[in-house]
Scaffold this motif. Structure first.
Motif, PDB file in Angstrom:
ATOM      1  N   ARG A  36       0.919  -1.109   0.105  1.00 13.50           N
ATOM      2  CA  ARG A  36      -0.057   0.041  -0.138  1.00 13.50           C
ATOM      3  C   ARG A  36       0.912   1.142   0.071  1.00 13.50           C
ATOM      4  N   GLU A  37       1.691   1.224   0.917  1.00 11.14           N
ATOM      5  CA  GLU A  37       2.843   2.391   0.902  1.00 11.14           C
ATOM      6  C   GLU A  37       3.461   2.563  -0.555  1.00 11.14           C
ATOM      7  N   SER A  38       3.805   1.498  -1.196  1.00 11.21           N
ATOM      8  CA  SER A  38       4.629   1.707  -2.382  1.00 11.21           C
ATOM      9  C   SER A  38       3.691   2.240  -3.670  1.00 11.21           C
ATOM     10  N   TYR A  39       2.650   1.681  -3.524  1.00  7.24           N
ATOM     11  CA  TYR A  39       1.480   2.085  -4.412  1.00  7.24           C
ATOM     12  C   TYR A  39       1.276   3.824  -4.243  1.00  7.24           C
ATOM     13  N   LEU A  40       1.043   4.060  -3.070  1.00  5.61           N
ATOM     14  CA  LEU A  40       0.613   5.488  -2.523  1.00  5.61           C
ATOM     15  C   LEU A  40       1.793   6.304  -2.986  1.00  5.61           C
ATOM     16  N   ALA A  41       3.164   5.822  -2.903  1.00  2.42           N
ATOM     17  CA  ALA A  41       4.347   6.697  -3.256  1.00  2.42           C
ATOM     18  C   ALA A  41       4.343   6.610  -4.974  1.00  2.42           C
ATOM     19  N   ASP A  42       4.090   5.815  -5.587  1.00  2.00           N
ATOM     20  CA  ASP A  42       3.880   5.703  -7.134  1.00  2.00           C
ATOM     21  C   ASP A  42       2.719   6.875  -7.484  1.00  2.00           C
ATOM     22  N   ALA A 100       1.635   9.306  -5.746  1.00  2.00           N
ATOM     23  CA  ALA A 100       2.008  10.834  -5.464  1.00  2.00           C
ATOM     24  C   ALA A 100       2.922  11.225  -6.473  1.00  2.00           C
ATOM     25  N   ARG A 101       3.994  10.250  -6.825  1.00  2.00           N
ATOM     26  CA  ARG A 101       5.033  10.502  -7.782  1.00  2.00           C
ATOM     27  C   ARG A 101       4.700  10.969  -9.049  1.00  2.00           C
ATOM     28  N   SER A 102       3.741   9.911  -9.709  1.00  2.00           N
ATOM     29  CA  SER A 102       3.193  10.103 -11.070  1.00  2.00           C
ATOM     30  C   SER A 102       2.477  11.355 -11.287  1.00  2.00           C
ATOM     31  N   THR A 103       1.672  11.736 -10.012  1.00  2.00           N
ATOM     32  CA  THR A 103       0.552  12.696  -9.966  1.00  2.00           C
ATOM     33  C   THR A 103       1.528  14.104 -10.097  1.00  2.00           C
ATOM     34  N   ALA A 104       2.313  13.995  -9.400  1.00  2.00           N
ATOM     35  CA  ALA A 104       3.187  15.345  -9.116  1.00  2.00           C
ATOM     36  C   ALA A 104       3.975  15.603 -10.461  1.00  2.00           C
ATOM     37  N   THR A 105       4.563  14.481 -11.005  1.00  2.00           N
ATOM     38  CA  THR A 105       5.277  14.610 -12.390  1.00  2.00           C
ATOM     39  C   THR A 105       4.281  14.936 -13.411  1.00  2.00           C
ATOM     40  N   ALA A 106       3.361  14.452 -13.322  1.00  2.00           N
ATOM     41  CA  ALA A 106       2.230  14.817 -14.515  1.00  2.00           C
ATOM     42  C   ALA A 106       1.799  16.300 -14.403  1.00  2.00           C
ATOM     43  N   LEU A 107       1.696  16.682 -13.042  1.00  2.00           N
ATOM     44  CA  LEU A 107       1.280  18.062 -12.939  1.00  2.00           C
ATOM     45  C   LEU A 107       2.156  19.018 -13.547  1.00  2.00           C
ATOM     46  N   GLU A 108       3.745  18.796 -13.384  1.00  2.00           N
ATOM     47  CA  GLU A 108       4.812  19.414 -13.978  1.00  2.00           C
ATOM     48  C   GLU A 108       4.762  19.667 -15.300  1.00  2.00           C
ATOM     49  N   LEU A 109       4.501  18.279 -15.739  1.00  2.00           N
ATOM     50  CA  LEU A 109       4.286  18.371 -17.392  1.00  2.00           C
ATOM     51  C   LEU A 109       3.131  19.284 -17.905  1.00  2.00           C
ATOM     52  N   THR A 110       2.152  19.233 -17.053  1.00  2.00           N
ATOM     53  CA  THR A 110       1.024  20.060 -17.627  1.00  2.00           C
ATOM     54  C   THR A 110       1.561  21.542 -17.660  1.00  2.00           C
ATOM     55  N   GLU A 142       2.977  11.640 -22.439  1.00  2.00           N
ATOM     56  CA  GLU A 142       3.867  11.004 -21.301  1.00  2.00           C
ATOM     57  C   GLU A 142       2.889  11.526 -19.732  1.00  2.00           C
ATOM     58  N   ARG A 143       2.162  12.692 -20.027  1.00  2.00           N
ATOM     59  CA  ARG A 143       1.496  12.987 -19.062  1.00  2.00           C
ATOM     60  C   ARG A 143       0.157  11.772 -18.617  1.00  2.00           C
ATOM     61  N   ASP A 144      -0.214  11.739 -20.063  1.00  2.00           N
ATOM     62  CA  ASP A 144      -1.468  10.783 -19.851  1.00  2.00           C
ATOM     63  C   ASP A 144      -1.070   9.247 -19.151  1.00  2.00           C
ATOM     64  N   ARG A 145       0.127   8.976 -19.835  1.00  2.00           N
ATOM     65  CA  ARG A 145       0.656   7.773 -19.257  1.00  2.00           C
ATOM     66  C   ARG A 145       0.807   7.862 -17.845  1.00  2.00           C
ATOM     67  N   LEU A 146       1.390   8.629 -17.026  1.00  2.00           N
ATOM     68  CA  LEU A 146       1.400   9.101 -15.788  1.00  2.00           C
ATOM     69  C   LEU A 146       0.333   8.968 -15.221  1.00  2.00           C
ATOM     70  N   LEU A 147      -0.530   9.678 -15.561  1.00  2.00           N
ATOM     71  CA  LEU A 147      -2.000   9.712 -15.123  1.00  2.00           C
ATOM     72  C   LEU A 147      -2.544   8.387 -14.955  1.00  2.00           C
ATOM     73  N   VAL A 148      -2.373   7.514 -15.995  1.00  2.00           N
ATOM     74  CA  VAL A 148      -2.923   6.068 -16.099  1.00  2.00           C
ATOM     75  C   VAL A 148      -2.211   5.239 -14.951  1.00  2.00           C
ATOM     76  N   VAL A 149      -0.831   5.363 -14.810  1.00  2.00           N
ATOM     77  CA  VAL A 149      -0.030   4.987 -13.444  1.00  2.00           C
ATOM     78  C   VAL A 149      -0.638   5.257 -12.131  1.00  2.00           C
ATOM     79  N   SER A 202      -3.593   6.301 -11.635  1.00  2.00           N
ATOM     80  CA  SER A 202      -5.056   5.784 -11.568  1.00  2.00           C
ATOM     81  C   SER A 202      -5.060   4.207 -11.332  1.00  2.00           C
ATOM     82  N   GLU A 203      -4.047   3.539 -11.836  1.00  2.00           N
ATOM     83  CA  GLU A 203      -3.924   2.144 -11.679  1.00  2.00           C
ATOM     84  C   GLU A 203      -3.440   1.938 -10.106  1.00  2.00           C
ATOM     85  N   ALA A 204      -2.543   2.804  -9.672  1.00  2.00           N
ATOM     86  CA  ALA A 204      -1.883   2.622  -8.432  1.00  2.00           C
ATOM     87  C   ALA A 204      -3.078   2.968  -7.446  1.00  2.00           C
ATOM     88  N   LYS A 205      -3.908   3.807  -7.785  1.00  2.00           N
ATOM     89  CA  LYS A 205      -5.009   4.123  -6.911  1.00  2.00           C
ATOM     90  C   LYS A 205      -6.024   2.966  -6.658  1.00  2.00           C
TER      91      LYS A 205
END
Ligand SMILES: [Zn+2]
Length: 131
Positions: A24-30, A32-42, A65-72, A74-77
């Protein structure tokens, strides 16, 4: 001394609970990281579009790339939600029983996929039907 064949041992449940929590910890980290990177790309993408009208190519790459990160993310979620459900089953004492047929899921399978809700038979049947 009597233990039914359908209830996993307390020791097994404890091990599964800590495995679920660490996943759970590791998915939450994934997530957070993917969402943050996607926001930066945006933000970068938006700046680029404004700065250079010919920059469509790069903007598209960023969007992909942003869409891919958002998929990552949402899958983690989804995995976190599955893990939460598994933890709730541990607490409720129903952990390890197949949701479809009610038979116990083998511990070997649960060790590999601690959030599993279906035994291999039902899982195989479900994915075959889906295709
Ligand atoms: Zn089953």
């Amino acid at each position: 001394m009597t233990s039914t064949s359908t209830s996993p041992s307390a020791k097994f449940l404890t091990a599964q609970r800590s495995e679920l929590l660490s996943r759970r910890e590791s998915y939450l980290a994934d997530m957070a990281r993917s969402t943050a990177t996607a926001l930066e790309l945006t933000e970068d993408g938006a700046n680029q579009d404004m700065a250079d009208e010919d920059g469509f190519g790069e903007g598209d790459t960023l969007n992909v790339e942003r869409d891919r990160l958002l998929v990552v993310a949402s899958e983690a979620k989804e995995r976190v939600a599955e893990i939460d459900a598994a933890l709730a089953r541990v607490d409720a004492g129903t952990y390890g029983a197949c949701e479809a047929c009610g038979k116990p899921i083998p511990e070997a399978r649960l060790e590999v996929v601690p959030e599993a809700t279906l035994c291999v038979n039902c899982k195989t049947g479900a994915s075959l039907r889906r295709k």
